[in-house]
Write an enzyme that holds these catalytic residues in place. Structure first.
Site, PDB file in Angstrom:
ATOM      1  N   TYR A   1       0.992  -1.350   0.012  1.00  0.00           N
ATOM      2  CA  TYR A   1      -0.046   0.018   0.140  1.00  0.00           C
ATOM      3  C   TYR A   1       0.836   1.331  -0.047  1.00  0.00           C
ATOM      4  O   TYR A   1       1.976   1.333   0.793  1.00  0.00           O
ATOM      5  CB  TYR A   1      -0.899  -0.026   1.306  1.00  0.00           C
ATOM      6  CG  TYR A   1      -1.538   1.435   1.434  1.00  0.00           C
ATOM      7  CD1 TYR A   1      -2.685   1.718   0.429  1.00  0.00           C
ATOM      8  CD2 TYR A   1      -1.279   2.378   2.381  1.00  0.00           C
ATOM      9  CE1 TYR A   1      -3.145   2.954   0.818  1.00  0.00           C
ATOM     10  CE2 TYR A   1      -1.723   3.628   2.364  1.00  0.00           C
ATOM     11  CZ  TYR A   1      -2.907   3.980   1.670  1.00  0.00           C
ATOM     12  OH  TYR A   1      -3.500   5.081   1.434  1.00  0.00           O
TER      13      TYR A   1
ATOM     14  N   ASP B   1       0.046  17.655   0.185  1.00  0.00           N
ATOM     15  CA  ASP B   1       0.301  16.726   1.341  1.00  0.00           C
ATOM     16  C   ASP B   1       1.390  16.988   2.180  1.00  0.00           C
ATOM     17  O   ASP B   1       1.421  16.785   3.454  1.00  0.00           O
ATOM     18  CB  ASP B   1       0.401  15.182   0.814  1.00  0.00           C
ATOM     19  CG  ASP B   1       0.252  14.067   1.772  1.00  0.00           C
ATOM     20  OD1 ASP B   1      -0.787  14.116   2.668  1.00  0.00           O
ATOM     21  OD2 ASP B   1       0.979  13.116   2.020  1.00  0.00           O
TER      22      ASP B   1
ATOM     23  N   ARG C   1      -7.741   5.173  -3.860  1.00  0.00           N
ATOM     24  CA  ARG C   1      -6.607   6.444  -4.076  1.00  0.00           C
ATOM     25  C   ARG C   1      -6.506   6.612  -5.440  1.00  0.00           C
ATOM     26  O   ARG C   1      -6.554   5.654  -6.384  1.00  0.00           O
ATOM     27  CB  ARG C   1      -5.133   6.050  -3.513  1.00  0.00           C
ATOM     28  CG  ARG C   1      -5.446   5.879  -1.999  1.00  0.00           C
ATOM     29  CD  ARG C   1      -5.110   7.501  -1.277  1.00  0.00           C
ATOM     30  NE  ARG C   1      -5.366   7.569   0.241  1.00  0.00           N
ATOM     31  CZ  ARG C   1      -5.153   8.401   0.779  1.00  0.00           C
ATOM     32  NH1 ARG C   1      -4.534   9.555   0.281  1.00  0.00           N
ATOM     33  NH2 ARG C   1      -5.457   8.524   1.934  1.00  0.00           N
TER      34      ARG C   1
HETATM   35  P1  GDP Z   1      -6.722  14.449   2.512  1.00  0.00           P
HETATM   36  O1  GDP Z   1      -6.499  12.969   2.658  1.00  0.00           O
HETATM   37  O2  GDP Z   1      -6.307  15.441   3.581  1.00  0.00           O
HETATM   38  O3  GDP Z   1      -5.770  15.097   1.072  1.00  0.00           O
HETATM   39  O4  GDP Z   1      -8.272  14.780   2.410  1.00  0.00           O
HETATM   40  P2  GDP Z   1      -9.078  14.783   1.180  1.00  0.00           P
HETATM   41  O5  GDP Z   1      -8.941  16.269   0.344  1.00  0.00           O
HETATM   42  O6  GDP Z   1      -8.749  13.712  -0.007  1.00  0.00           O
HETATM   43  O7  GDP Z   1     -10.591  14.918   1.340  1.00  0.00           O
HETATM   44  C1  GDP Z   1     -10.965  13.452   2.232  1.00  0.00           C
HETATM   45  C2  GDP Z   1     -12.420  13.510   2.255  1.00  0.00           C
HETATM   46  O8  GDP Z   1     -13.170  14.453   2.991  1.00  0.00           O
HETATM   47  C3  GDP Z   1     -13.007  13.281   0.862  1.00  0.00           C
HETATM   48  O9  GDP Z   1     -13.915  12.291   1.094  1.00  0.00           O
HETATM   49  C4  GDP Z   1     -13.555  14.563   0.656  1.00  0.00           C
HETATM   50  O10 GDP Z   1     -14.545  14.642  -0.447  1.00  0.00           O
HETATM   51  C5  GDP Z   1     -14.123  15.029   1.881  1.00  0.00           C
HETATM   52  N1  GDP Z   1     -13.889  16.570   2.158  1.00  0.00           N
HETATM   53  C6  GDP Z   1     -12.778  17.245   1.645  1.00  0.00           C
HETATM   54  N2  GDP Z   1     -12.943  18.402   2.024  1.00  0.00           N
HETATM   55  C7  GDP Z   1     -14.301  18.514   2.416  1.00  0.00           C
HETATM   56  C8  GDP Z   1     -14.997  19.728   3.086  1.00  0.00           C
HETATM   57  O11 GDP Z   1     -14.806  21.114   2.834  1.00  0.00           O
HETATM   58  N3  GDP Z   1     -16.135  19.329   3.345  1.00  0.00           N
HETATM   59  C9  GDP Z   1     -16.662  18.140   3.449  1.00  0.00           C
HETATM   60  N4  GDP Z   1     -17.939  17.871   4.052  1.00  0.00           N
HETATM   61  N5  GDP Z   1     -16.049  17.230   3.079  1.00  0.00           N
HETATM   62  C10 GDP Z   1     -14.887  17.342   2.669  1.00  0.00           C
HETATM   63  P1  PGA Z   2      -3.612  12.120   2.786  1.00  0.00           P
HETATM   64  O1  PGA Z   2      -2.326  11.263   2.199  1.00  0.00           O
HETATM   65  O2  PGA Z   2      -3.054  12.748   4.034  1.00  0.00           O
HETATM   66  O3  PGA Z   2      -3.984  12.790   1.435  1.00  0.00           O
HETATM   67  O4  PGA Z   2      -4.712  11.006   3.046  1.00  0.00           O
HETATM   68  C1  PGA Z   2      -2.332   9.775   2.517  1.00  0.00           C
HETATM   69  C2  PGA Z   2      -1.971   9.687   3.894  1.00  0.00           C
HETATM   70  O5  PGA Z   2      -1.781  10.584   5.085  1.00  0.00           O
HETATM   71  O6  PGA Z   2      -1.913   8.406   4.457  1.00  0.00           O
HETATM   72 MN    MN Z   3      -1.029  12.589   4.042  1.00  0.00          MN
HETATM   73 MN    MN Z   4      -4.535  13.950   0.144  1.00  0.00          MN
END
Ligand code: GDP
Ligand code: PGA
Ligand code: MN
Ligand code: MN
Length: 614
Positions: A226, A302, A395
Site C-alpha cells: 500500500y 500533502d 486512491r
Molecule cells: P486529504 O486526505 O487530507 O488530502 O483529504 P481529501 O481532500 O482527499 O478529502 C478527504 C475526504 O474528505 C474526501 O472524501 C472529501 O470529499 C472530503 N472533504 C474534503 N473537503 C471537504 C469539505 O470541505 N467538506 C466536507 N464535508 N467534506 C470534505
Molecule cells: P492523505 O495522504 O493525507 O492525502 O490522506 C495519505 C496519508 O496521509 O496516508
Molecule cells: Mn497525508
Molecule cells: Mn490528500
C-alpha cells in the site's frame, strides 16, 4: 558480495550496476545477498521503462488497463483486502534511545529491530526482481537536494514512485557527481516465490513492519504494497525521516498542503494547511473558489518543507511530484480540478470500482450512481448492494503537472513565502468553522491540541476523536514534545513581523439536525477570504476565550443559500462543549511527560483562565 548465497546471474547484474557510487554499490549488493532476488534492475525513470513495467503488471494481473478513451494510459490495481491503508500500529521509530521516539511512536531498540527484520528480509525477494530506484524529494537543483534510493521487489511501487517523486538516471548522476548522502529505503512485499509457484495479483505478507532508523536516516518496510507503507519517499522519508533532518538542520517537515491565492486586488497570499489524512488537504489544494474575483493555484497537497528565508520570512516547498489522493468524495461537483487532472490519464487507481465500459468510479465521483459496477473486490455491484463500491481509502495516483491550476512557483526550488497557516480536523462538535489564533504561540498551541476523528486512511477504528498535533501524529519521527519545542525555538529566530497568521478550521461541524454546518469544498474560499481580510485588518471578528471568530456577516455569503445566523451557528463557542474539550486537552498534555514546552503549558493555563472569567 557473497559467493555462496547468490545465483551467478546476480553477480553479473551487479557488475553491470550503472553506478560508481561506492556506498550505493555496496548497499545494493548487501541487500541482494540478503534478499536473494532472481535479478536486479536499475530504474532509469524513462517513459519506455514505465510502459514496459505497466505492461508486465497487466500481464501479471496486478494492473487492469482502463479504457484509453476514458482514461488514457491509466490503470487500476486491486489490493489484498488486508492491505488497504497505512498501518500505524506496525510503524516504528527506532531511535537509539526510547526517549527520543516519544510517547506518540512505537519504539524498539535498533539492534533488536534489525535482527528481527534481517530474518524477515532473508530470501524475501526470491523469485522476484529487485528494483533500485534513485529518487530525490524536492527539486534536483535545490541548494541541498534530499536524495534517497528505494530498493523494492514491487513493480507497482516502481510505477507509483515514478508518479510521486522525481526518479531515475538524472538523480543517480547527481548523487554520483556530488557524492551525496542518500537515504537507503528498503522495501519488500515479503512474498518470495518458490520455483514454479504462481504469483498472486497483489503479493504481500500478513506481517507488516514499517520501520525508521532516525539516526542513520534509513527505512525498512516489509509486508505491505500500500502507498503510504511502500512508496518510501512519501510518509517514511518526507515526513518521518525528514522531520528528524529538519530538527537537526533548522527547518520544518510538515503534513500540509500549499495553496496560492490571488485577491481581487491582485495581492498574492500563500496558505499552508495541516489536516490529518482524509480530512480535506487535496480538496483545499485544488480549490475551485466560489467567491467572486479570487484565484486559486495549487502548490502542494500533502507535504510542505518549510524554512525561514534570508529576510526571516517562512518559505514552503512541496517535495513531491504527484498526487496520491483519496478517491471517494472527489467529484466533478466537489473537486472539478482534481477530476480534470485525473481525466488527462497517466494515473494508477487503487481499490476503486470499475465501470462496465472500462472506466473507474467511486462514491461521490458523479451524482448519478451507475446501475452496475465491479466493486474493488471484483464482485458485481448495484446501488442496492448495501456496501461501498470503492474502498473508503481508495486512491488516485496522478502526476501533479497535470493540474491545470498548478502554480508556476511549484517548479521553484526556493518555494514560496507562507502568509497563513491553517490547522484543521474533522470534528462533529465543539470546534468552530474558523478561529484566528491570538498570536503565533497561541497558534502553535492550537496546532499542538489539534484533534480529529480517525479515518480510513489508516487501519483501525474510524470516527474516534484523537489528538493529532499539527496533523503529524503518525509522522513525527522523534519526541512529540521536542517537535513542538522545535516549532517554538525555530520561529523565535524569524522576522516576527512576517510570521504567518495561524487559524484553526473545521469543515466538518454538524448542526442539530445532523447535516454539515458549512457546505465546504469550493465554499471554503469564503473562509479563506475572511482569513486574508483578517491579515489585511479588514474583516470583523469576535474575541472568544479560544481566539477570534467571524461575526455572522463578516463571511461573504453572496450566492449561497445561507444566512449570517447560520455562520454564527457554525462558529459558535459552546462553553459546555469546552468544559469537556479542556479536560481532554489536559489529559493529552499529561501524556507528554516532561517534554512539553513550558510555553504550551502556559497557553493551556491562560485558556482555562479565560474560560473561567468569561
Ligand atoms: P486529504 O486526505 O487530507 O488530502 O483529504 P481529501 O481532500 O482527499 O478529502 C478527504 C475526504 O474528505 C474526501 O472524501 C472529501 O470529499 C472530503 N472533504 C474534503 N473537503 C471537504 C469539505 O470541505 N467538506 C466536507 N464535508 N467534506 C470534505
Ligand atoms: P492523505 O495522504 O493525507 O492525502 O490522506 C495519505 C496519508 O496521509 O496516508
Ligand atoms: Mn497525508
Ligand atoms: Mn490528500
Amino acid at each position: 558480495m557473497g559467493t555462496t548465497a547468490n545465483p551467478p546471474v546476480l553477480e553479473g547484474a551487479l557488475m553491470e550496476a550503472p553506478t560508481t557510487h561506492p556506498t550505493l554499490r555496496s548497499w545494493v549488493s548487501e541487500i541482494a545477498e540478503l534478499t536473494q532476488p532472481d535479478s536486479i534492475y536499475w530504474v532509469d525513470g524513462s517513459e519506455a521503462e514505465y510502459t514496459r513495467l505497466t505492461d508486465e503488471l497487466v500481464a501479471a494481473g496486478t494492473l487492469r488497463r482502463l479504457n484509453p478513451e476514458l482514461f488514457p494510459n491509466s490503470f487500476a490495481a486491486f489490493s489484498d483486502p488486508k492491505d488497504v491503508a497505512r498501518v500505524e500500529d506496525r510503524t516504528f521509530i527506532c531511535s537509539e534511545s526510547k526517549r527520543d521516539a516519544g510517547f506518540t511512536n512505537n519504539w524498539m531498540d535498533p539492534a533488536e529491530m534489525k535482527a528481527i527484520l534481517t530474518e524477515r528480509f532473508r530470501g524475501s525477494m526470491r523469485g522476484r526482481t529487485m528494483y533500485v530506484i534513485p529518487f530525490v524529494m524536492g527539486h534536483l537543483d535545490a541548494e541541498d537536494p534530499k536524495f534517497g534510493v528505494e530498493i523494492t521487489d514491487s513493480a507497482y511501487v516502481v510505477a507509483s514512485m515514478r508518479i510521486m517523486a522525481r526518479i531515475g538516471t538524472d538523480v543517480l548522476r547527481k548523487i554520483e557527481e556530488t557524492d551525496a548522502f542518500f537515504v537507503p529505503a528498503l522495501h519488500s512485499l515479503g512474498a518470495p516465490l518458490e520455483p514454479g509457484q504462481a504469483d498472486v495479483p497483489w503479493p504481500c505478507n500478513e506481517e507488516k513492519w514499517i520501520v525508521h532508523f532516525p539516526e542513520e536516516r534509513s527505512i525498512w518496510s516489509y509486508g505491505s504494497g500500500y502507498g503510504g507503507n511502500a512508496l518510501l519517499g512519501k510518509k517514511c522519508y518526507s515526513l518521518r525521516i525528514a522531520s528528524v533532518m529538519a530538527r537537526d538542520e533548522g527547518w520544518l517537515a510538515e503534513h500540509m498542503l500549499i495553496l496560492k491565492l490571488t485577491s481581487p486586488e491582485n495581492k498574492v497570499y500563500n496558505i499552508a494547511a495541516a489536516f490529518p489524512s482524509a480530512c480535506g488537504k487535496t480538496n483545499l489544494a485544488l480549490l475551485d473558489p466560489t467567491v467572486e474575483g479570487w484565484k486559486a493555484e495549487t502548490l502542494g497537497d500533502d507535504i510542505n518543507w518549510m524554512r525561514f528565508g534570508k529576510d526571516g520570512e517562512l518559505r514552503g516547498v512541496n517535495p513531491e511530484f504527484g498526487l496520491f489522493g483519496v478517491a471517494p468524495g472527489t467529484g466533478w461537483g466537489t473537486n472539478p480540478n482534481a477530476m480534470q487532472a485525473i481525466a488527462k490519464g497517466n494515473s494508477i487507481f487503487t481499490n476503486v470500482a470499475l465501470t462496465d465500459d472500462g472506466g473507474v468510479w467511486w462514491e461521490g465521483m458523479t451524482e448519478e450512481v451507475p446501475a452496475h459496477l465491479t466493486d474493488w473486490q471484483g464482485n458485481d455491484w448495484t446501488p442496492d448492494s448495501g456496501r461501498p463500491a470503492a474502498h473508503p481509502n481508495s486512491r488516485f495516483c496522478t502526476p501533479i503537472t497535470q493540474i491545470d491550476m498548478l502554480a508556476p512557483e511549484y517548479h521553484d526550488p526556493e518555494g514560496v513565502e507562507i502568509h497563513a497557516i491553517l490547522f484543521g480536523g474533522r470534528r462533529k462538535t465543539t470546534i468552530p468553522l474558523v478561529t484566528e489564533a491570538r498570536d503565533w504561540t497561541n497558534g502553535i498551541f492550537m496546532g499542538s491540541t489539534l484533534s480529529s476523528e480517525t479515518t480510513a486512511a489508516a487501519t483501525g477504528a474510524v470516527g474516534v476523536v484523537r489528538r493529532d498535533p499539527m496533523a503529524m501524529l503518525p509522522f513525527i519521527g522523534y519526541d512529540a514534545g521536542d517537535y513542538l519545542k522545535h516549532w517554538i525555538t525555530l520561529s523565535a529566530k524569524a522576522n516576527q513581523e512576517r510570521l504567518p497568521k495561524i487559524f484553526l478550521v473545521n469543515w466538518f461541524r454538524r448542526t442539530a439536525d445532523g447535516g454539515f454546518a458549512w457546505p465546504g469544498f469550493g465554499d471554503n474560499s469564503r473562509v479563506l477570504k475572511w482569513a486574508i481580510e483578517r491579515i489585511e485588518g479588514k474583516a470583523d471578528a469576535v474575541e472568544t476565550p479560544i481566539g477570534f471568530i467571524p461575526t455572522g456577516d463578516s463571511i461573504d455569503l453572496t450566492g449561497l443559500d445561507m444566512t449570517p445566523a447560520n455562520v454564527e451557528e457554525a462558529v459558535r463557542v459552546d462553553p459546555a462543549e469546552w468544559v469537556e474539550e479542556l479536560k481532554d486537552i489536559e489529559a493529552w498534555y499529561d501524556r507528554f511527560g516532561g517534554s512539553l514546552p513550558q510555553e504550551l503549558t502556559d497557553q493551556l493555563a491562560e485558556l482555562k483562565r479565560r474560560f473561567a472569567e468569561a
